[in-house]
Scaffold this motif. Sequence first.
Motif, mmCIF file in Angstrom:
data_model
loop_
_atom_site.group_PDB
_atom_site.id
_atom_site.type_symbol
_atom_site.label_atom_id
_atom_site.label_comp_id
_atom_site.label_asym_id
_atom_site.label_seq_id
_atom_site.Cartn_x
_atom_site.Cartn_y
_atom_site.Cartn_z
ATOM 1 N N ILE A 116 -0.682 -4.153 1.165
ATOM 2 C CA ILE A 116 -0.100 -2.852 1.496
ATOM 3 C C ILE A 116 -0.088 -2.000 0.233
ATOM 4 O O ILE A 116 0.343 -2.458 -0.826
ATOM 5 C CB ILE A 116 1.329 -3.003 2.059
ATOM 6 C CG1 ILE A 116 1.278 -3.695 3.424
ATOM 7 C CG2 ILE A 116 2.014 -1.648 2.179
ATOM 8 C CD1 ILE A 116 2.650 -3.914 4.029
ATOM 9 N N THR A 117 -0.549 -0.755 0.359
ATOM 10 C CA THR A 117 -0.518 0.193 -0.753
ATOM 11 C C THR A 117 0.715 1.060 -0.595
ATOM 12 O O THR A 117 0.916 1.703 0.446
ATOM 13 C CB THR A 117 -1.779 1.060 -0.780
ATOM 14 O OG1 THR A 117 -2.932 0.214 -0.869
ATOM 15 C CG2 THR A 117 -1.750 2.005 -1.967
ATOM 16 N N LEU A 118 1.565 1.095 -1.622
ATOM 17 C CA LEU A 118 2.788 1.883 -1.583
ATOM 18 C C LEU A 118 2.527 3.301 -2.049
ATOM 19 O O LEU A 118 1.447 3.631 -2.568
ATOM 20 C CB LEU A 118 3.860 1.220 -2.451
ATOM 21 C CG LEU A 118 4.219 -0.218 -2.075
ATOM 22 C CD1 LEU A 118 5.325 -0.736 -2.980
ATOM 23 C CD2 LEU A 118 4.639 -0.323 -0.616
ATOM 24 N N THR A 119 3.522 4.145 -1.840
ATOM 25 C CA THR A 119 3.362 5.566 -2.165
ATOM 26 C C THR A 119 3.192 5.815 -3.658
ATOM 27 O O THR A 119 2.679 6.858 -4.052
ATOM 28 C CB THR A 119 4.590 6.337 -1.657
ATOM 29 O OG1 THR A 119 5.789 5.696 -2.143
ATOM 30 C CG2 THR A 119 4.619 6.361 -0.132
ATOM 31 N N ASP A 120 3.614 4.869 -4.506
ATOM 32 C CA ASP A 120 3.440 5.058 -5.947
ATOM 33 C C ASP A 120 2.126 4.490 -6.453
ATOM 34 O O ASP A 120 1.872 4.480 -7.653
ATOM 35 C CB ASP A 120 4.603 4.430 -6.709
ATOM 36 C CG ASP A 120 4.668 2.923 -6.527
ATOM 37 O OD1 ASP A 120 3.989 2.407 -5.619
ATOM 38 O OD2 ASP A 120 5.395 2.268 -7.289
ATOM 39 N N GLY A 121 1.286 3.969 -5.524
ATOM 40 C CA GLY A 121 -0.030 3.486 -5.898
ATOM 41 C C GLY A 121 -0.127 1.995 -6.102
ATOM 42 O O GLY A 121 -1.245 1.458 -6.148
ATOM 43 N N GLN A 122 0.980 1.290 -6.233
ATOM 44 C CA GLN A 122 0.890 -0.145 -6.436
ATOM 45 C C GLN A 122 0.609 -0.861 -5.120
ATOM 46 O O GLN A 122 0.983 -0.400 -4.043
ATOM 47 C CB GLN A 122 2.179 -0.677 -7.064
ATOM 48 C CG GLN A 122 3.404 -0.586 -6.170
ATOM 49 C CD GLN A 122 4.598 -1.315 -6.770
ATOM 50 O OE1 GLN A 122 4.463 -2.435 -7.234
ATOM 51 N NE2 GLN A 122 5.760 -0.675 -6.746
ATOM 52 N N GLU A 123 -0.083 -2.017 -5.258
ATOM 53 C CA GLU A 123 -0.416 -2.826 -4.095
ATOM 54 C C GLU A 123 0.462 -4.067 -4.071
ATOM 55 O O GLU A 123 0.821 -4.618 -5.117
ATOM 56 C CB GLU A 123 -1.888 -3.223 -4.129
ATOM 57 C CG GLU A 123 -2.834 -2.050 -3.900
ATOM 58 C CD GLU A 123 -4.268 -2.505 -3.792
ATOM 59 O OE1 GLU A 123 -4.548 -3.656 -4.201
ATOM 60 O OE2 GLU A 123 -5.118 -1.739 -3.306
ATOM 61 N N MET A 124 0.776 -4.493 -2.860
ATOM 62 C CA MET A 124 1.680 -5.621 -2.687
ATOM 63 C C MET A 124 1.290 -6.348 -1.416
ATOM 64 O O MET A 124 0.823 -5.745 -0.437
ATOM 65 C CB MET A 124 3.131 -5.112 -2.594
ATOM 66 C CG MET A 124 4.193 -6.173 -2.517
ATOM 67 S SD MET A 124 5.848 -5.426 -2.491
ATOM 68 C CE MET A 124 5.854 -4.567 -4.062
ATOM 69 N N ALA A 152 1.709 -8.129 2.098
ATOM 70 C CA ALA A 152 2.560 -7.713 3.215
ATOM 71 C C ALA A 152 3.805 -8.587 3.315
ATOM 72 O O ALA A 152 4.904 -8.092 3.612
ATOM 73 C CB ALA A 152 1.764 -7.762 4.523
ATOM 74 N N GLU A 153 3.672 -9.881 3.064
ATOM 75 C CA GLU A 153 4.829 -10.763 3.149
ATOM 76 C C GLU A 153 5.866 -10.402 2.089
ATOM 77 O O GLU A 153 7.078 -10.395 2.353
ATOM 78 C CB GLU A 153 4.393 -12.216 3.000
ATOM 79 C CG GLU A 153 3.479 -12.697 4.113
ATOM 80 C CD GLU A 153 3.063 -14.139 3.912
ATOM 81 O OE1 GLU A 153 3.483 -14.735 2.890
ATOM 82 O OE2 GLU A 153 2.336 -14.674 4.765
ATOM 83 N N VAL A 154 5.415 -10.100 0.887
ATOM 84 C CA VAL A 154 6.347 -9.726 -0.175
ATOM 85 C C VAL A 154 7.020 -8.400 0.151
ATOM 86 O O VAL A 154 8.226 -8.220 -0.072
ATOM 87 C CB VAL A 154 5.611 -9.653 -1.524
ATOM 88 C CG1 VAL A 154 6.549 -9.195 -2.638
ATOM 89 C CG2 VAL A 154 5.001 -11.006 -1.863
ATOM 90 N N PHE A 155 6.262 -7.473 0.710
ATOM 91 C CA PHE A 155 6.846 -6.177 1.058
ATOM 92 C C PHE A 155 7.927 -6.331 2.116
ATOM 93 O O PHE A 155 9.000 -5.725 2.013
ATOM 94 C CB PHE A 155 5.757 -5.223 1.541
ATOM 95 C CG PHE A 155 6.290 -3.915 2.058
ATOM 96 C CD1 PHE A 155 6.681 -2.918 1.169
ATOM 97 C CD2 PHE A 155 6.442 -3.685 3.423
ATOM 98 C CE1 PHE A 155 7.194 -1.716 1.637
ATOM 99 C CE2 PHE A 155 6.950 -2.489 3.896
ATOM 100 C CZ PHE A 155 7.332 -1.498 2.995
ATOM 101 N N ALA A 169 7.404 3.415 0.165
ATOM 102 C CA ALA A 169 7.033 3.104 1.546
ATOM 103 C C ALA A 169 5.525 2.910 1.607
ATOM 104 O O ALA A 169 4.787 3.332 0.699
ATOM 105 C CB ALA A 169 7.475 4.240 2.475
ATOM 106 N N PRO A 170 5.048 2.258 2.663
ATOM 107 C CA PRO A 170 3.595 2.082 2.795
ATOM 108 C C PRO A 170 2.882 3.417 2.901
ATOM 109 O O PRO A 170 3.321 4.332 3.599
ATOM 110 C CB PRO A 170 3.450 1.258 4.089
ATOM 111 C CG PRO A 170 4.771 0.576 4.244
ATOM 112 C CD PRO A 170 5.783 1.521 3.712
ATOM 113 N N ALA A 171 1.757 3.534 2.195
ATOM 114 C CA ALA A 171 0.974 4.761 2.223
ATOM 115 C C ALA A 171 -0.089 4.729 3.293
ATOM 116 O O ALA A 171 -0.815 5.710 3.471
ATOM 117 C CB ALA A 171 0.327 5.001 0.866
ATOM 118 N N GLY A 172 -0.196 3.643 4.010
ATOM 119 C CA GLY A 172 -1.201 3.514 5.052
ATOM 120 C C GLY A 172 -1.108 2.154 5.702
ATOM 121 O O GLY A 172 -0.223 1.344 5.376
ATOM 122 N N PRO A 173 -1.983 1.860 6.617
ATOM 123 C CA PRO A 173 -1.943 0.555 7.283
ATOM 124 C C PRO A 173 -2.363 -0.561 6.325
ATOM 125 O O PRO A 173 -3.056 -0.321 5.324
ATOM 126 C CB PRO A 173 -2.954 0.714 8.420
ATOM 127 C CG PRO A 173 -3.893 1.774 7.940
ATOM 128 C CD PRO A 173 -3.066 2.710 7.116
#
Length: 415
Positions: free
Chosen positions: A87-95, A97-100, A113-117
């Motif tokens: 999942i890509t967050l609004t600040d650009g970092q990737e994480m 899905a389970e951790v998010f 928040a997620p920036a997309g699917p």
Amino acid sequence: DLVIERVADPFTVYGDPDSLAADSSDWDVAFVTRRMDWRAFAARWPGAEAVDFEDEDLAGAGGRIEGGSQVRLVEFWRREAVERSLITLTDGQEMEAEVFEARRPFLEAAGLAPAGPPRTAPGVRVVQRILSGAAVLETVDWPGKFIPLVPVYGEEIRVDGQRRLRGLVRDARDAQRMFNYWRTTSTELVALAPKAPFIGRKGAFDTDQAKWTTANSQTHAFIEYDGPEPPHRQPFAGVPAGALQEALNAADDLKSIMGLHDASLGARSNETSGKAILARQREGDVSTFHYIDNLSRAIRHAGRILIDLIPKVYSAQRMVRILGPDGAPALVEVNGEGTAPGGRIFDLAAGRYDLTVRAGPSFASRREEAASQMIELIRAYPPAAPLIGDLLARNLDWPGAEEVARRLARANGGG
């Protein structure tokens, strides 16, 4: 908690034979063998067959090994390819899905928040399986992406396409054998040499035969003899000089082969000036630098494993005890909604991190290193003592150092 433990017997670890990395960070499989008492085995895995790997006929037949009190187990580590959901967050970092999802409340409170699917990406997972000679006893999904085994290699060479590992003393074995031989020979010559005998004419020792017989093992006030001339003693010839010289030559061969001369061992040698001593010590450092370099690689890989595990293991809000750059301990809240002193928030899942390892003089801590360097600065520039005296006292590792530092600071007009 994450803990680093030693492997008492390195010969129980079998790494990936296809590994090419110098620090073995590319291991895809690994085996670790160990023995467990059969009572502890039965308590941990009730109903499981306590079958040893060495007893092929008993595998799957049930029952404990006859005549044995221990069972050999194997930890089978395997790194497998999987598909990860990112999942890509609004600040650009990737994480992942389970951790998010596990940290959604905290991230949303921070305005993330997620920036997309979600999207899929190739990844790896590490699985640990504990095996007996009959079955898979336990399966553990390891949270990291590296097999948590860190070998420290010696010298690595390739011979006919095969990887060979060598230690510092491997080439010195023949010289060590020669040293052992000549030292044993000289000891044997001394031990088997006859006591220095008395020589005299026939019948000269008949007057007091008992004392003459024990003259080499006991002390007598006087010994009588009967004859025109006193008996004389045959002196011991001593150990042949060649045997002692060969032992010295073998000792010098040991130092030359390993590249560790007297200066590197801290012993006094022919050097007299400081520059000459340092030059000889540097020769020893250069000859063994690849061992220090491999240790640095192992420490770097261990740190890489910890960096990968920290956000996954320490994912909930908690207080952790940390050590600062000066070695002073402190308690810090991580992954919480509160803020640390100074308005900082410690989110272990945010950002990407790396580490570096520096090999140099051995210090117990950076505090000790700082104190040593400050003392050298004061020696070179004495006027700096009043300016950094409180800092020097604060970095000294003895009781009362903090109080001395405060008094020096107040004396210099500080707080």
